[in-house]
Design a protein around this motif. Structure first.
Motif, PDB file in Angstrom:
ATOM      1  N   LYS A   1     -94.156  15.601  67.676  1.00 39.47           N
ATOM      2  CA  LYS A   1     -94.288  15.648  66.262  1.00 39.47           C
ATOM      3  C   LYS A   1     -95.088  14.100  65.853  1.00 39.47           C
TER       4      LYS A   1
ATOM      5  N   SER B   1    -106.903  13.681  67.303  1.00 32.99           N
ATOM      6  CA  SER B   1    -105.764  14.250  67.361  1.00 32.99           C
ATOM      7  C   SER B   1    -104.966  14.086  66.334  1.00 32.99           C
TER       8      SER B   1
ATOM      9  N   GLU C   1     -94.386  21.541  75.368  1.00 33.26           N
ATOM     10  CA  GLU C   1     -94.221  22.710  74.452  1.00 33.26           C
ATOM     11  C   GLU C   1     -93.410  23.754  74.731  1.00 33.26           C
TER      12      GLU C   1
ATOM     13  N   GLU D   1    -105.717  15.738  63.190  1.00 34.55           N
ATOM     14  CA  GLU D   1    -105.361  17.299  63.608  1.00 34.55           C
ATOM     15  C   GLU D   1    -104.195  17.590  63.385  1.00 34.55           C
ATOM     16  N   ARG D   2    -103.190  16.519  63.848  1.00 37.66           N
ATOM     17  CA  ARG D   2    -101.679  16.581  63.906  1.00 37.66           C
ATOM     18  C   ARG D   2    -101.143  16.574  62.558  1.00 37.66           C
TER      19      ARG D   2
ATOM     20  N   ARG E   1    -102.643  17.169  59.626  1.00 40.51           N
ATOM     21  CA  ARG E   1    -103.139  18.437  58.964  1.00 40.51           C
ATOM     22  C   ARG E   1    -102.267  19.373  59.174  1.00 40.51           C
ATOM     23  N   GLU E   2    -101.636  19.512  60.543  1.00 34.25           N
ATOM     24  CA  GLU E   2    -100.806  20.696  60.784  1.00 34.25           C
ATOM     25  C   GLU E   2     -99.401  20.530  60.100  1.00 34.25           C
ATOM     26  N   LYS E   3     -98.770  19.267  59.980  1.00 38.38           N
ATOM     27  CA  LYS E   3     -97.635  18.866  59.993  1.00 38.38           C
ATOM     28  C   LYS E   3     -97.554  18.510  58.208  1.00 38.38           C
ATOM     29  N   THR E   4     -98.396  18.512  57.782  1.00 35.03           N
ATOM     30  CA  THR E   4     -98.239  17.817  55.969  1.00 35.03           C
ATOM     31  C   THR E   4     -98.318  18.865  55.078  1.00 35.03           C
ATOM     32  N   SER E   5     -97.101  19.053  54.463  1.00 37.50           N
ATOM     33  CA  SER E   5     -97.220  20.237  53.456  1.00 37.50           C
ATOM     34  C   SER E   5     -97.950  20.204  52.196  1.00 37.50           C
TER      35      SER E   5
END
Length: 296
Positions: A74, A102, A29, A105-106, A108-112
């Motif tokens: 991503k 994981s 990152e 969580e990923r 959840r973060e990337k879905t609009s």
């Protein structure tokens, strides 16, 4: 092969290039946000070494390498959940648990949330939910079909491409089609989506690449996690991400149609479980009850 996986294969790299590759793997990152000069400073190498490593990996510049690292981040879980020959049962248990955590969580973060709500609204307004599963784990599609069925939708899964083609030519506009494809590049599947849209039905794409041709042509698209490397359990990645997405859609549809769904469930319980109660009272198994009295 992903860029991050390619960085792990250091056989053709010089000592300095290996140092840079190791830093990128440990700080992917951070690497995606710094310049080649800064990376060289942190690794006590040179910008020339950074550029040479980028070219050995098949990129024209370090910026191109960074773009692909961002794409990999991503798609893959944050923690190392790769399976190795030395893994025992406990290690596998922990890695699968971490992988699923994981992935959720990923996702959840990337879905609009806005896109998710739009997709749920389309499902609510439809009578039929058709799930086309192409080069994807069928278990996720079967799970979604059952969930939507319990909410009052007539839901079916199609894996055979011929059936998809024929259905696309006669699909009425009160259908919604969820198209699952890891690659999102199948030409026939894209023709199927085009047929469906021409007949007035809506489409939602679930792929491992949101910029794929299939994702771009559907009304709504969601990107799911996936890795082509078998040791990274790519199918589990994709199925877990799809399952989480379906759960979110299911919950939103339930919220929008709560009274109707509760009424449907109550009717099911009266029809099915009352019959089991009568079987219990008679003290024998009936032809249409799947359990014996002693099993209840």
């Amino acid at each position: 092969m992903s860029t991050i996986d390619a960085l792990r294969r250091t056989g053709s790299l010089t000592t300095s290039e290996r140092v840079v590759a190791s830093y990128i793997l440990d700080h992917p990152e951070e690497t995606s946000r710094i310049s080649a000069r800064e990376l060289a400073r942190r690794t006590y190498t040179s910008p020339t070494t950074v550029l040479r490593l980028s070219k050995k990996l098949g990129f024209a510049s370090f910026n191109d390498l960074k773009v692909n690292i961002v794409s990999d981040l991503k798609r893959l879980p944050v923690h190392d959940t790769s399976i190795h020959a030395s893994d025992n049962a406990l290690a596998v248990m922990n890695k699968i648990a971490q992988l699923k955590k994981s992935v959720v969580e990923r996702m959840r973060e990337k879905t609009s949330p806005e896109l998710l709500q739009q997709a749920a609204d389309l499902i609510v307004s439809a009578t039929y939910v058709d799930i086309f599963a192409r080069d994807t784990p069928a278990s996720a599609a079967d799970y979604a079909s059952h969930q939507f069925l319990t909410e009052g939708h007539i839901a079916n899964v199609y894996e055979d491409l011929d059936r998809m083609v024929y259905l696309s030519m006669v699909m009425p506009p009160d259908h919604i089609c969820l198209v699952m494809s890891r690659s999102g590049t199948d030409q026939t599947l894209m023709h199927v989506v085009q047929n469906i849209q021409q007949r007035g039905a809506k489409t939602i794409a679930l792929t491992a690449n949101r910029t794929s041709p299939l994702a771009r042509m559907c009304d709504i698209s969601f990107e799911l996690l996936f890795s082509q490397d078998s040791h990274r359990l790519g199918n589990i990645l994709f199925a877990t991400a799809a399952g989480y997405l379906f759960d979110m859609l299911f919950a939103l549809v339930l919220s929008a149609s709560y009274d109707d769904v509760v009424g449907l469930v109550d009717s099911y319980n009266r029809l099915y479980y009352d019959k089991l109660d009568r079987a219990r009272d008679r003290g024998k198994r009936t032809s249409d009850a799947p359990y014996a009295v002693d099993d209840l």
